[in-house]
Design a protein around this motif. Sequence first.
Motif, PDB file in Angstrom:
ATOM      1  N   LEU A 146      -3.179   2.985  -9.166  1.00 16.45           N
ATOM      2  CA  LEU A 146      -2.558   4.290  -8.985  1.00 16.45           C
ATOM      3  C   LEU A 146      -3.608   5.389  -8.929  1.00 16.45           C
ATOM      4  N   GLU A 147      -3.420   6.338  -8.027  1.00 19.17           N
ATOM      5  CA  GLU A 147      -4.291   7.493  -7.897  1.00 19.17           C
ATOM      6  C   GLU A 147      -4.331   8.304  -9.188  1.00 19.17           C
ATOM      7  N   PHE A 148      -5.329   9.193  -9.320  1.00 22.00           N
ATOM      8  CA  PHE A 148      -5.399  10.090 -10.462  1.00 22.00           C
ATOM      9  C   PHE A 148      -4.154  10.975 -10.506  1.00 22.00           C
TER      10      PHE A 148
ATOM     11  N   LEU B 111       4.753   7.297  -7.981  1.00 23.16           N
ATOM     12  CA  LEU B 111       5.390   6.527  -9.047  1.00 23.16           C
ATOM     13  C   LEU B 111       6.664   5.847  -8.550  1.00 23.16           C
ATOM     14  N   GLU B 112       7.384   6.505  -7.654  1.00 24.08           N
ATOM     15  CA  GLU B 112       8.581   5.889  -7.080  1.00 24.08           C
ATOM     16  C   GLU B 112       8.206   4.681  -6.230  1.00 24.08           C
ATOM     17  N   TRP B 113       7.132   4.823  -5.460  1.00 26.32           N
ATOM     18  CA  TRP B 113       6.651   3.691  -4.657  1.00 26.32           C
ATOM     19  C   TRP B 113       6.290   2.512  -5.566  1.00 26.32           C
ATOM     20  N   ALA B 114       5.519   2.797  -6.622  1.00 28.35           N
ATOM     21  CA  ALA B 114       5.091   1.734  -7.532  1.00 28.35           C
ATOM     22  C   ALA B 114       6.288   1.084  -8.218  1.00 28.35           C
ATOM     23  N   LYS B 115       7.256   1.897  -8.597  1.00 26.17           N
ATOM     24  CA  LYS B 115       8.452   1.372  -9.263  1.00 26.17           C
ATOM     25  C   LYS B 115       9.221   0.431  -8.337  1.00 26.17           C
ATOM     26  N   GLU B 116       9.300   0.790  -7.059  1.00 25.38           N
ATOM     27  CA  GLU B 116       9.979  -0.047  -6.084  1.00 25.38           C
ATOM     28  C   GLU B 116       9.245  -1.370  -5.871  1.00 25.38           C
ATOM     29  N   VAL B 117       7.917  -1.311  -5.832  1.00 26.44           N
ATOM     30  CA  VAL B 117       7.131  -2.536  -5.674  1.00 26.44           C
ATOM     31  C   VAL B 117       7.345  -3.457  -6.871  1.00 26.44           C
ATOM     32  N   LEU B 118       7.249  -2.900  -8.065  1.00 23.80           N
ATOM     33  CA  LEU B 118       7.409  -3.698  -9.276  1.00 23.80           C
ATOM     34  C   LEU B 118       8.797  -4.313  -9.381  1.00 23.80           C
ATOM     35  N   ALA B 119       9.783  -3.668  -8.766  1.00 23.05           N
ATOM     36  CA  ALA B 119      11.167  -4.144  -8.862  1.00 23.05           C
ATOM     37  C   ALA B 119      11.510  -5.185  -7.810  1.00 23.05           C
ATOM     38  N   GLN B 120      10.615  -5.448  -6.886  1.00 22.71           N
ATOM     39  CA  GLN B 120      10.912  -6.425  -5.836  1.00 22.71           C
ATOM     40  C   GLN B 120      11.138  -7.816  -6.443  1.00 22.71           C
TER      41      GLN B 120
ATOM     42  N   VAL C  25       0.851  -1.191   0.000  1.00 28.70           N
ATOM     43  CA  VAL C  25       0.000   0.000   0.000  1.00 28.70           C
ATOM     44  C   VAL C  25       0.883   1.237   0.000  1.00 28.70           C
ATOM     45  N   GLY C  26       0.540   2.197  -0.864  1.00 29.67           N
ATOM     46  CA  GLY C  26       1.256   3.458  -0.893  1.00 29.67           C
ATOM     47  C   GLY C  26       0.618   4.477   0.031  1.00 29.67           C
ATOM     48  N   LYS C  27       1.163   5.689   0.047  1.00 32.36           N
ATOM     49  CA  LYS C  27       0.656   6.745   0.920  1.00 32.36           C
ATOM     50  C   LYS C  27      -0.076   7.800   0.112  1.00 32.36           C
ATOM     51  N   ASN C  28      -1.109   8.378   0.728  1.00 31.25           N
ATOM     52  CA  ASN C  28      -1.842   9.464   0.073  1.00 31.25           C
ATOM     53  C   ASN C  28      -1.135  10.796   0.325  1.00 31.25           C
ATOM     54  N   ALA C  29      -1.770  11.883  -0.067  1.00 34.45           N
ATOM     55  CA  ALA C  29      -1.145  13.202   0.060  1.00 34.45           C
ATOM     56  C   ALA C  29      -0.944  13.610   1.514  1.00 34.45           C
ATOM     57  N   ASP C  30      -1.679  12.977   2.433  1.00 38.72           N
ATOM     58  CA  ASP C  30      -1.510  13.240   3.867  1.00 38.72           C
ATOM     59  C   ASP C  30      -0.500  12.308   4.514  1.00 38.72           C
ATOM     60  N   GLU C  31       0.234  11.568   3.679  1.00 37.94           N
ATOM     61  CA  GLU C  31       1.253  10.636   4.151  1.00 37.94           C
ATOM     62  C   GLU C  31       0.676   9.500   4.982  1.00 37.94           C
ATOM     63  N   MET C  32      -0.553   9.120   4.661  1.00 37.21           N
ATOM     64  CA  MET C  32      -1.204   7.997   5.321  1.00 37.21           C
ATOM     65  C   MET C  32      -1.401   6.858   4.324  1.00 37.21           C
ATOM     66  N   PRO C  33      -1.206   5.609   4.741  1.00 36.95           N
ATOM     67  CA  PRO C  33      -1.451   4.487   3.836  1.00 36.95           C
ATOM     68  C   PRO C  33      -2.893   4.488   3.353  1.00 36.95           C
TER      69      PRO C  33
ATOM     70  N   GLY D   1      -0.450  10.527 -18.652  1.00 37.79           N
ATOM     71  CA  GLY D   1      -0.066   9.347 -19.409  1.00 37.79           C
ATOM     72  C   GLY D   1       1.380   9.285 -19.857  1.00 37.79           C
ATOM     73  N   LYS D   2       1.865  10.336 -20.505  1.00 37.42           N
ATOM     74  CA  LYS D   2       3.236  10.328 -21.028  1.00 37.42           C
ATOM     75  C   LYS D   2       4.256  10.192 -19.905  1.00 37.42           C
ATOM     76  N   ALA D   3       4.052  10.943 -18.832  1.00 34.12           N
ATOM     77  CA  ALA D   3       4.984  10.880 -17.709  1.00 34.12           C
ATOM     78  C   ALA D   3       4.895   9.538 -16.994  1.00 34.12           C
ATOM     79  N   ILE D   4       3.686   8.979 -16.872  1.00 32.74           N
ATOM     80  CA  ILE D   4       3.535   7.659 -16.250  1.00 32.74           C
ATOM     81  C   ILE D   4       4.282   6.615 -17.074  1.00 32.74           C
ATOM     82  N   TRP D   5       4.157   6.722 -18.398  1.00 31.12           N
ATOM     83  CA  TRP D   5       4.882   5.798 -19.269  1.00 31.12           C
ATOM     84  C   TRP D   5       6.390   5.959 -19.083  1.00 31.12           C
TER      85      TRP D   5
END
Length: 359
Positions: free
Chosen positions: A192-194, A201-210, A162-170, A246-250
């Motif tokens: 992924l959030e809107f 994106l860094e969190w997701a990248k780290e998860v995918l790289a596990q 689980v990642g964190k929202n803008a309030d730094e809460m899971p 989209g472009k930046a997510i890619w």
Amino acid sequence: MKLFLNVSNLLLAGLFVFQVSFGQESFTSPKLSDPDSWSIILLPDTQSYVKFERNHGILETMTGWISENIDDLNIKMVLCTGDLVEQNELLVPDDKNGNLPSRDQWRAISHAFETLDGKVPYILAAGNHDFGYKNVENRKTNYIKYFPAHRNLMNARALRAVGKNADEMPSIENAAYEFVSPHDRKFLFVNLEFAPRDTTLEWAKEVLAQDRFQQHTAVVLTHSYLNAENQHIEKENYPIENGNYGKAIWDKLIAPSRNVQMVFSGHIGAADNFKAHTAYREDKNAAGKKVNQITFNAQAMGGGWHGNGGDGWLRIMEFLPDGKTVIMRTFSPHFALSPSTQELSYSKDSFNNFTIQLD
């Protein structure tokens, strides 16, 4: 890069048999083309169903139909592309963009998914309308109030990160779920959030790289990604900061990750123009694997932005026993209810009926 489906894919699409002929008057409910297949149901943006009280029944027909067909279609997962509500925190409706306050819209979408709780996992993207008060004026959302992490036991069992929202809460606007298909192919679904922030994106990248997920087929679900010209969305004029489209997510997440093979999104549309609600493109990721990127929405079908919410359209994605072929068909349980409209219940458009291949 392939922006359009080739002829071989369209021919493969013919393998998927709904046991219905478009030239005949008889109607038969959707069936798997192979009894050993399994399926995922893709739901479009739901905001136009919940903003008007009169449209709630169509959305409930859709989730009710999914519930009734879990066994027949071997449904193992349900995905929704986001914009669950029209307004996240509106106290007084304007009767134009909806006749219900936000609390009742959230209650409506929550009630529609109750029929799936404990039966099948579902992952819901959070769209721009699910934040702020009308339309992502900030990153506050009621999402977690109505869809907490352990609401659906099937989701809780599959939750891996689980990642964190803008309030730094899971918060599960950003979350990863593991699934092993009936054919023993391992999947990792990343929500992924809107307009995800850089930290997301860094969190997701780290998860995918596990290491534990390196042999998984990764699937990314997010709200805004492709436009109707099959291009990655580069910029949108929303008042939030630090948002990636989209472009930046890619560039930042999908392309560098070696295991992402599918991306699903919604967001786009035009009044009663189905093609404008959809997009598809195929690119290669860092490992040289195909990434099938699919946008599906329908919210302005059935009378435009203030119509019936989207004519009940959903997409059935059949994963064949070969472990690679995925056949997509677009179907409306709403039209299928009555003999007078059953002939309309299968979309005949090529952009709604096609086949993709996983590596």
